[in-house]
Design a protein around this motif. Sequence first.
Motif, PDB file in Angstrom:
ATOM      1  N   VAL A 107       0.835  -1.201   0.000  1.00  0.00           N
ATOM      2  CA  VAL A 107       0.000   0.000   0.000  1.00  0.00           C
ATOM      3  C   VAL A 107       0.874   1.257   0.000  1.00  0.00           C
ATOM      4  CG1 VAL A 107      -1.617   1.351   1.390  1.00  0.00           C
ATOM      5  CG2 VAL A 107      -2.021  -1.089   1.043  1.00  0.00           C
ATOM      6  N   GLU A 108       1.986   1.217   0.755  1.00  0.00           N
ATOM      7  CA  GLU A 108       2.891   2.374   0.807  1.00  0.00           C
ATOM      8  C   GLU A 108       3.516   2.650  -0.564  1.00  0.00           C
ATOM      9  OE1 GLU A 108       3.514   4.522   3.148  1.00  0.00           O
ATOM     10  OE2 GLU A 108       2.315   3.575   4.733  1.00  0.00           O
ATOM     11  N   TYR A 109       3.663   1.610  -1.364  1.00  0.00           N
ATOM     12  CA  TYR A 109       4.285   1.781  -2.673  1.00  0.00           C
ATOM     13  C   TYR A 109       3.291   2.259  -3.741  1.00  0.00           C
ATOM     14  CZ  TYR A 109       8.511  -0.664  -1.122  1.00  0.00           C
ATOM     15  OH  TYR A 109       9.668  -1.010  -0.484  1.00  0.00           O
ATOM     16  N   VAL A 110       1.994   2.122  -3.476  1.00  0.00           N
ATOM     17  CA  VAL A 110       1.004   2.378  -4.523  1.00  0.00           C
ATOM     18  C   VAL A 110       1.088   3.807  -5.056  1.00  0.00           C
ATOM     19  CG1 VAL A 110      -1.456   2.601  -5.004  1.00  0.00           C
ATOM     20  CG2 VAL A 110      -0.606   0.556  -3.881  1.00  0.00           C
ATOM     21  N   ARG A 111       1.040   4.802  -4.165  1.00  0.00           N
ATOM     22  CA  ARG A 111       1.063   6.194  -4.648  1.00  0.00           C
ATOM     23  C   ARG A 111       2.349   6.536  -5.408  1.00  0.00           C
ATOM     24  NH1 ARG A 111      -2.710  10.110  -3.244  1.00  0.00           N
ATOM     25  NH2 ARG A 111      -4.350   9.404  -1.832  1.00  0.00           N
ATOM     26  N   PRO A 112       3.538   6.186  -4.879  1.00  0.00           N
ATOM     27  CA  PRO A 112       4.755   6.473  -5.650  1.00  0.00           C
ATOM     28  C   PRO A 112       4.771   5.793  -7.018  1.00  0.00           C
ATOM     29  CG  PRO A 112       5.317   5.992  -3.374  1.00  0.00           C
ATOM     30  CD  PRO A 112       3.869   5.672  -3.526  1.00  0.00           C
ATOM     31  N   LEU A 113       4.222   4.578  -7.093  1.00  0.00           N
ATOM     32  CA  LEU A 113       4.165   3.888  -8.373  1.00  0.00           C
ATOM     33  C   LEU A 113       3.179   4.571  -9.313  1.00  0.00           C
ATOM     34  CD1 LEU A 113       4.287   0.206  -7.085  1.00  0.00           C
ATOM     35  CD2 LEU A 113       6.001   1.286  -8.561  1.00  0.00           C
ATOM     36  N   ILE A 114       2.043   4.988  -8.788  1.00  0.00           N
ATOM     37  CA  ILE A 114       1.069   5.714  -9.606  1.00  0.00           C
ATOM     38  C   ILE A 114       1.678   7.011 -10.128  1.00  0.00           C
ATOM     39  CG2 ILE A 114      -1.131   6.976  -9.571  1.00  0.00           C
ATOM     40  CD1 ILE A 114      -2.238   4.888  -7.691  1.00  0.00           C
ATOM     41  N   ALA A 115       2.530   7.640  -9.307  1.00  0.00           N
ATOM     42  CA  ALA A 115       3.167   8.902  -9.703  1.00  0.00           C
ATOM     43  C   ALA A 115       4.063   8.734 -10.931  1.00  0.00           C
ATOM     44  CB  ALA A 115       3.972   9.474  -8.540  1.00  0.00           C
ATOM     45  N   LEU A 116       4.439   7.501 -11.256  1.00  0.00           N
ATOM     46  CA  LEU A 116       5.254   7.247 -12.442  1.00  0.00           C
ATOM     47  C   LEU A 116       4.410   7.244 -13.721  1.00  0.00           C
ATOM     48  CD1 LEU A 116       7.547   4.359 -11.103  1.00  0.00           C
ATOM     49  CD2 LEU A 116       8.041   6.811 -11.193  1.00  0.00           C
ATOM     50  N   LEU A 117       3.081   7.220 -13.568  1.00  0.00           N
ATOM     51  CA  LEU A 117       2.190   7.252 -14.728  1.00  0.00           C
ATOM     52  C   LEU A 117       2.085   8.671 -15.275  1.00  0.00           C
ATOM     53  CD1 LEU A 117      -0.823   5.142 -13.370  1.00  0.00           C
ATOM     54  CD2 LEU A 117       0.893   4.377 -15.005  1.00  0.00           C
ATOM     55  N   PRO A 118       1.759   8.814 -16.571  1.00  0.00           N
ATOM     56  CA  PRO A 118       1.420  10.143 -17.095  1.00  0.00           C
ATOM     57  C   PRO A 118       0.243  10.719 -16.302  1.00  0.00           C
ATOM     58  CG  PRO A 118       1.710   8.572 -18.883  1.00  0.00           C
ATOM     59  CD  PRO A 118       1.722   7.775 -17.612  1.00  0.00           C
ATOM     60  N   LEU A 119       0.215  12.029 -16.132  1.00  0.00           N
ATOM     61  CA  LEU A 119      -0.802  12.674 -15.303  1.00  0.00           C
ATOM     62  C   LEU A 119      -2.223  12.337 -15.760  1.00  0.00           C
ATOM     63  CD1 LEU A 119      -1.300  14.583 -12.930  1.00  0.00           C
ATOM     64  CD2 LEU A 119      -1.248  16.503 -14.545  1.00  0.00           C
ATOM     65  N   LYS A 120      -2.442  12.182 -17.077  1.00  0.00           N
ATOM     66  CA  LYS A 120      -3.784  11.891 -17.592  1.00  0.00           C
ATOM     67  C   LYS A 120      -4.312  10.567 -17.065  1.00  0.00           C
ATOM     68  CE  LYS A 120      -4.459  10.326 -21.761  1.00  0.00           C
ATOM     69  NZ  LYS A 120      -4.534  10.160 -23.231  1.00  0.00           N
ATOM     70  N   TYR A 121      -3.409   9.669 -16.658  1.00  0.00           N
ATOM     71  CA  TYR A 121      -3.822   8.395 -16.082  1.00  0.00           C
ATOM     72  C   TYR A 121      -3.713   8.404 -14.563  1.00  0.00           C
ATOM     73  CZ  TYR A 121      -3.514   6.636 -20.859  1.00  0.00           C
ATOM     74  OH  TYR A 121      -3.699   6.437 -22.206  1.00  0.00           O
ATOM     75  N   ALA A 122      -2.689   9.077 -14.032  1.00  0.00           N
ATOM     76  CA  ALA A 122      -2.473   9.067 -12.587  1.00  0.00           C
ATOM     77  C   ALA A 122      -3.628   9.728 -11.839  1.00  0.00           C
ATOM     78  CB  ALA A 122      -1.154   9.765 -12.244  1.00  0.00           C
ATOM     79  N   MET A 190      12.663   4.154  -7.597  1.00  0.00           N
ATOM     80  CA  MET A 190      11.927   3.679  -6.424  1.00  0.00           C
ATOM     81  C   MET A 190      12.835   3.290  -5.263  1.00  0.00           C
ATOM     82  SD  MET A 190       8.614   3.800  -6.736  1.00  0.00           S
ATOM     83  CE  MET A 190       8.081   2.589  -5.507  1.00  0.00           C
ATOM     84  N   GLN A 191      14.156   3.402  -5.444  1.00  0.00           N
ATOM     85  CA  GLN A 191      15.060   2.956  -4.384  1.00  0.00           C
ATOM     86  C   GLN A 191      14.939   3.819  -3.130  1.00  0.00           C
ATOM     87  OE1 GLN A 191      16.748   0.067  -4.397  1.00  0.00           O
ATOM     88  NE2 GLN A 191      15.708  -0.241  -6.356  1.00  0.00           N
ATOM     89  N   LYS A 192      14.845   5.136  -3.314  1.00  0.00           N
ATOM     90  CA  LYS A 192      14.698   6.032  -2.163  1.00  0.00           C
ATOM     91  C   LYS A 192      13.371   5.776  -1.468  1.00  0.00           C
ATOM     92  CE  LYS A 192      14.862  10.873  -0.741  1.00  0.00           C
ATOM     93  NZ  LYS A 192      14.994  12.285  -1.197  1.00  0.00           N
ATOM     94  N   VAL A 193      12.327   5.575  -2.261  1.00  0.00           N
ATOM     95  CA  VAL A 193      11.001   5.271  -1.705  1.00  0.00           C
ATOM     96  C   VAL A 193      11.069   3.994  -0.885  1.00  0.00           C
ATOM     97  CG1 VAL A 193       8.608   4.682  -2.262  1.00  0.00           C
ATOM     98  CG2 VAL A 193       9.791   6.442  -3.574  1.00  0.00           C
ATOM     99  N   LYS A 194      11.778   3.002  -1.409  1.00  0.00           N
ATOM    100  CA  LYS A 194      11.920   1.718  -0.726  1.00  0.00           C
ATOM    101  C   LYS A 194      12.524   1.898   0.662  1.00  0.00           C
ATOM    102  CE  LYS A 194      14.654  -2.556  -1.099  1.00  0.00           C
ATOM    103  NZ  LYS A 194      15.523  -3.347  -1.996  1.00  0.00           N
ATOM    104  N   GLU A 195      13.599   2.692   0.765  1.00  0.00           N
ATOM    105  CA  GLU A 195      14.250   2.914   2.049  1.00  0.00           C
ATOM    106  C   GLU A 195      13.323   3.642   3.016  1.00  0.00           C
ATOM    107  OE1 GLU A 195      17.102   1.574   2.937  1.00  0.00           O
ATOM    108  OE2 GLU A 195      17.075   0.630   0.958  1.00  0.00           O
ATOM    109  N   GLU A 196      12.583   4.641   2.490  1.00  0.00           N
ATOM    110  CA  GLU A 196      11.660   5.407   3.339  1.00  0.00           C
ATOM    111  C   GLU A 196      10.533   4.518   3.859  1.00  0.00           C
ATOM    112  OE1 GLU A 196      10.479   8.540   0.761  1.00  0.00           O
ATOM    113  OE2 GLU A 196      12.256   9.766   1.146  1.00  0.00           O
ATOM    114  N   VAL A 197      10.017   3.653   2.989  1.00  0.00           N
ATOM    115  CA  VAL A 197       8.932   2.747   3.386  1.00  0.00           C
ATOM    116  C   VAL A 197       9.414   1.764   4.444  1.00  0.00           C
ATOM    117  CG1 VAL A 197       7.441   0.861   2.600  1.00  0.00           C
ATOM    118  CG2 VAL A 197       7.625   2.951   1.240  1.00  0.00           C
ATOM    119  N   ARG A 198      10.573   1.159   4.216  1.00  0.00           N
ATOM    120  CA  ARG A 198      11.101   0.190   5.177  1.00  0.00           C
ATOM    121  C   ARG A 198      11.339   0.855   6.544  1.00  0.00           C
ATOM    122  NH1 ARG A 198      13.238  -4.190   2.008  1.00  0.00           N
ATOM    123  NH2 ARG A 198      11.492  -4.623   0.602  1.00  0.00           N
TER     124      ARG A 198
END
Length: 204
Positions: A107-122, A190-198
């Motif tokens: 769940v913590e990864y969902v928003r950062p992953l969505i942020a990688l989508l083009p804005l029209k989809y995100a 996503m590596q920085k996100v990974k460290e923050e989530v952990r």
Amino acid sequence: MEPSSACGEVAPVFLEYEEKLKAFIRKRIPDEEESKDLLQQVLLKLYRHCEKLPEVKNMQAWVYQVSRNALNDYFKEAARRKSTHQPLQVELQLEGVEEDRLQKEMVEYVRPLIALLPLKYARPLIMSDLEGYSQQQVADHLGISLSGAKSRVQRAREKLREIIIECCLLELDRNGKLLSLDIKDSCGCMQKVKEEVRQKLAEG
């Protein structure tokens, strides 16, 4: 004609056949958003093979062949996703998510992953699947039709699924339950996100 000069001729050629190609693709892919995406893929393929332009004797036949190849790739990929032996079954809806560590991490990864989508989809995906707006409300907010909103949300889910497969190492059981989760080293963003989530989960 030099390759660089030939590549400069791609845009005029594409514009000449654009409306015909649009109808050709739409007849085979009814979804408007997906047919537009594929039309852009055709343009990219024309650029990738622009060095062949000076040798082309029948421009229309060549353009249509490139379009058929793009369609074949599209349907092969759609079939591959449909028949995969381990379909990704990560629910985006937050209600009812199991309160175990792996689910919390996903769940913590969902928003950062969505942020990688083009804005029209995100944006429509966040509104629909994370913020709880109805798809009619999404349509009203974005100024598009209800069918357009539904199509965009569905397309966003598919694109997110592709990003998750590209960035995440997931182990699922036969019922789709998440057994293990990690971020691939190749997914640098996503590596920085990974460290923050952990760190967040370790702190409780």
